[in-house]
Motif scaffolding. Structure first.
Motif, PDB file in Angstrom:
ATOM      1  N   GLU A   5       0.836  -1.202   0.000  1.00  0.00           N
ATOM      2  CA  GLU A   5       0.000   0.000   0.000  1.00  0.00           C
ATOM      3  C   GLU A   5       0.870   1.251   0.000  1.00  0.00           C
ATOM      4  O   GLU A   5       1.747   1.430   0.849  1.00  0.00           O
ATOM      5  CB  GLU A   5      -0.897   0.017   1.244  1.00  0.00           C
ATOM      6  CG  GLU A   5      -1.979   1.088   1.176  1.00  0.00           C
ATOM      7  CD  GLU A   5      -2.987   0.936   2.304  1.00  0.00           C
ATOM      8  OE1 GLU A   5      -3.724   1.895   2.532  1.00  0.00           O
ATOM      9  OE2 GLU A   5      -3.007  -0.115   2.955  1.00  0.00           O
ATOM     10  N   GLY A   6       0.648   2.109  -0.998  1.00  0.00           N
ATOM     11  CA  GLY A   6       1.329   3.404  -1.071  1.00  0.00           C
ATOM     12  C   GLY A   6       2.835   3.307  -1.149  1.00  0.00           C
ATOM     13  O   GLY A   6       3.554   4.161  -0.591  1.00  0.00           O
ATOM     14  N   LEU A   7       3.358   2.326  -1.866  1.00  0.00           N
ATOM     15  CA  LEU A   7       4.800   2.073  -1.897  1.00  0.00           C
ATOM     16  C   LEU A   7       5.496   3.066  -2.832  1.00  0.00           C
ATOM     17  O   LEU A   7       5.126   3.210  -3.994  1.00  0.00           O
ATOM     18  CB  LEU A   7       5.060   0.642  -2.369  1.00  0.00           C
ATOM     19  CG  LEU A   7       6.402   0.023  -1.991  1.00  0.00           C
ATOM     20  CD1 LEU A   7       6.476  -0.194  -0.488  1.00  0.00           C
ATOM     21  CD2 LEU A   7       6.597  -1.299  -2.713  1.00  0.00           C
ATOM     22  N   SER A   8       6.532   3.719  -2.323  1.00  0.00           N
ATOM     23  CA  SER A   8       7.343   4.640  -3.123  1.00  0.00           C
ATOM     24  C   SER A   8       8.818   4.347  -2.888  1.00  0.00           C
ATOM     25  O   SER A   8       9.220   4.059  -1.761  1.00  0.00           O
ATOM     26  CB  SER A   8       7.051   6.098  -2.759  1.00  0.00           C
ATOM     27  OG  SER A   8       5.704   6.429  -3.036  1.00  0.00           O
ATOM     28  N   LYS A  19       3.611   5.528  -4.874  1.00  0.00           N
ATOM     29  CA  LYS A  19       2.239   5.195  -4.445  1.00  0.00           C
ATOM     30  C   LYS A  19       1.712   3.920  -5.107  1.00  0.00           C
ATOM     31  O   LYS A  19       0.575   3.867  -5.592  1.00  0.00           O
ATOM     32  CB  LYS A  19       1.296   6.361  -4.711  1.00  0.00           C
ATOM     33  CG  LYS A  19       1.671   7.609  -3.920  1.00  0.00           C
ATOM     34  CD  LYS A  19       0.720   8.758  -4.193  1.00  0.00           C
ATOM     35  CE  LYS A  19       1.120  10.001  -3.406  1.00  0.00           C
ATOM     36  NZ  LYS A  19       0.244  11.149  -3.687  1.00  0.00           N
ATOM     37  N   SER A  21       0.184   0.288  -5.104  1.00  0.00           N
ATOM     38  CA  SER A  21      -0.664  -0.518  -4.213  1.00  0.00           C
ATOM     39  C   SER A  21      -1.174  -1.743  -4.971  1.00  0.00           C
ATOM     40  O   SER A  21      -1.716  -1.615  -6.076  1.00  0.00           O
ATOM     41  CB  SER A  21      -1.849   0.305  -3.703  1.00  0.00           C
ATOM     42  OG  SER A  21      -1.409   1.409  -2.941  1.00  0.00           O
ATOM     43  N   GLY A  56       5.564   3.971   2.373  1.00  0.00           N
ATOM     44  CA  GLY A  56       4.591   2.933   2.072  1.00  0.00           C
ATOM     45  C   GLY A  56       4.730   1.730   2.994  1.00  0.00           C
ATOM     46  O   GLY A  56       5.659   1.658   3.817  1.00  0.00           O
TER      47      GLY A  56
END
Length: 640
Positions: A5-8, A19, A21, A56
């Protein structure tokens, strides 16, 4: 199983992706795709906990197990193949020791009615059932099945791992990971060191036995056969396509066309706004509208169009000298190392312009025959290299011969000639050396980058016989497409040693299969070969061809058979003599052509019409004799 989720992720303030997901579910077979440098390997490392994201969350349940195969890993050299693979079951050995301890305790205790004893009985029963369900009693058989599926033979099991190359040791690591049966398999280029048979075995294993898989691979056929979902990293985003790879390619094309239309409409809208602002900027009656347009313009978020790979860029080989009609002829060629026979009685004729594949298990002699053709090692039998043949050879160690003091651009500039020099940057871009990468020194390049650079260098040299040994191991799909199209358009002859079915498909018209000390010719493309092979028993592929003598009827079968046998043998001897006589004539004429070549290269004889006329006459006679030899050989083959 895994929730993202919301990985940057950023490197030096430059975002790889933002972001992102998605969820990895049970039975997902996810192909992770994107151009080189997009962040595929980085995402796998984050999923297995080896690297932290910039921001994230990655959520993994405590009881979820993950198996990760990186492209490069540190390998142990102090055990045998079997002992190293048994490490996959270390948790089972620990479980067995725990069960044995509980069993011993149950045998020694006498407080049968106590709650503590009953709790111990229940725990022992649960652990023993779990142990049996995991197939612990059969793990030795599983080890053997997996190792043999990945190309090892039983005699390899007790050999030290230090005797094997890096590619084979990577197979041992892959076997260990597969045997652990993790809930999620993360595989980064698992097919780089596998042959066709091992790749097919891995495909079946992942389809039938794996729970969830996320894989990165440049083998298009492999990821299409395995995947049921595709995650693409593009323009800093992770886009989820709920389809297998081939269907993703179609959807991605449609998506990009929509993006292009939207981008063009947006650009037109922006241009209209800017035009309005410039036209009425100083007109008082339009001041309000101008300010509104300026605010609208500031709010517009530019539409991004997915990156386009460079597969559309075409690379054409430079013109080459015309070679003889038969660049390579092998007659009863064999090679031994001590008592070990790599192959024997190889008979092979490769015609000018043919594109052929050498396939088979690793260690069956593909690269060895290539070295024989190159004249690098001695061999038995007769191996002829045709007239005017100029060989371009690509092997893994080719990359080590590059001049480390030069830049990438200089390395290519030194061999590029003519108009192609104006397109060096385009060519480098197609092989992932675009922009600043072309200014890198060779000494700072990775092994894969060096291999790609050596490949480009070879493609620009004027040769008429290409010999490519595993050319696609370090190329991504766009680069492989560029190379494939270049070879297809190549006027000369090509021998390609490869396990990449997608690369060979539509490229080769003949397949030579190496196995069991023999080399067998299969007419047709790579999928024709694979289809025929799947119909046959695997044992047939390793067995030696039936000899002539064993095919002949025996006199003891009766008088009629004896007469037929004698007549058959008479025809056979006559056909053999005819072929041998034709081969002798061809050999004599080829030798005379070489002599005339040498004479005509001398300036004194350059205008000697007698030599020129003789050369033309002998060349014509040679062509006719070769055609006759082909017919005689076919007749002989029908008799045997």
């Amino acid at each position: 199983m895994i929730s993202v989720e919301g990985l940057s992720v950023e490197f030096s303030a430059k975002p790889l992706f933002t972001k992102a997901s998605f969820v990895v579910n049970d039975h997902d077979r996810i192909a992770l795709v994107g151009k080189n440098g997009a962040g595929k390997s980085t995402l796998l490392k984050i999923l297995c906990g080896l690297q932290q994201p910039t921001s994230g969350v990655v959520s993994i349940p405590n009881d979820t197990t993950i198996g990760y195969l990186p492209q490069v890993m540190k390998l142990q050299d102090d055990t045998s193949v079997r002992e190293e693979t048994q490490k996959a079951f270390s948790h089972m050995r620990e479980m067995k020791e725990s069960i044995d301890r509980m069993n011993q305790e149950l045998a020694e205790r006498t407080d049968y009615e106590s709650a503590d004893y009953l709790a111990l009985v229940e725990h022992f029963t649960q652990e023993h059932e779990r142990y049996m369900m995991m197939g612990a009693e059969n793990y030795e058989a599983e080890i053997e099945r997996t190792l043999m599926g990945l190309g090892f033979v039983r005699t390899d099991f007790e050999r030290p791992t230090s005797e094997f190359s890096g590619g084979w040791r990577m197979r041992i690591e892959l076997a260990k990971i597969l045997l652990q049966k993790p809930d999620v398999l993360l595989l980064d280029e698992p097919t780089n060191h596998l042959d066709i048979e091992s790749i097919q075995w891995l495909e079946q294993f992942l389809a039938q036995s794996a729970k969830a898989v996320v894989l990165v691979s440049h083998d298009r056929a492999f990821i299409n056969n395995v995947s049921n979902r595709t995650l693409e990293i593009s323009c800093g985003q992770v886009i989820d396509y709920k389809v297998k790879y081939n269907e993703y390619v179609i959807l991605r094309k449609e998506r990009r066309e929509q993006q292009l239309r939207a981008y063009e409409n947006q650009q037109k809208e922006v241009a209209d706004m800017k035009d309005f602002i410039e036209r009425f900027r100083y007109k008082a009656t339009k001041a309000v509208q101008v300010q509104q347009k300026i605010k609208q313009l500031e709010k517009i978020i530019p539409i991004e169009v997915d990156e386009v790979d460079n597969a559309a860029m075409h690379l054409k080989f430079p013109p080459c000298l015309r070679s003889g009609d038969y660049p390579v002829i092998c007659e009863e060629v064999g090679k031994k190392y001590g008592e070990h026979t790599v192959f024997s009685r190889v008979n092979m004729t490769i015609k000018r312009g043919e594109k052929v594949a050498f396939v088979g298990k690793n260690g069956e002699g593909k690269s060895t025959l290539v070295k024989c053709i190159m004249g690098e090692i001695p061999y038995d039998g007769n191996l002829k290299i045709g007239h005017n043949v100029q060989i371009g050879y690509f092997a893994q160690n080719q990359a080590q011969l590059l001049d480390e003091s030069l830049t990438v651009f200089q390395t290519i500039d030194h061999v590029a000639k003519g108009e192609i020099r104006q397109r060096i940057n385009d060519i480098l871009g197609a092989f992932m050396f675009g922009g600043e990468a072309s200014d890198k020194k060779v000494k700072v390049l990775s092994g894969g980058e060096r291999s790609r650079l050596a490949m480009i260098r070879l493609l620009l040299e004027p040769v008429n016989l290409l010999i490519l040994d595993e050319p696609t191991n370090h190329l991504d799909m766009p680069s492989k497409d560029v190379l494939k199209e270049a070879i297809k358009a190549f006027d000369g002859t090509a021998i390609i040693v490869s396990h990449d079915r997608e690369f060979l498909d539509g490229l080769v018209t003949k397949v030579y299969e190496f196995g069991g000390g023999r080399v067998r010719e299969h007419l047709g493309g790579i999928y024709d070969f694979l289809q025929s092979k799947q119909i046959s028993e695997l044992s047939e592929l390793q067995s030696m061809p039936v000899s002539r003598t064993s095919q002949s009827p025996q006199p003891s079968q009766g008088n009629n058979n004896y007469v037929e046998h004698k007549e058959q043998q008479k025809k056979l001897r006559k056909a053999e003599r005819a072929v041998e006589e034709s081969e002798r004539k061809i050999s004599d004429m080829e030798r005379r052509l070489k002599e005339l070549d040498q004479l005509l290269m001398d300036p004194v004889n350059a205008s000697n019409m007698e030599f020129v006329t003789e050369y033309t006459t002998v060349k014509k006679a040679l062509d006719e004799e070769v055609e006759r030899w082909e017919k005689l050989s076919e007749e002989l083959e029908q008799l045997t």
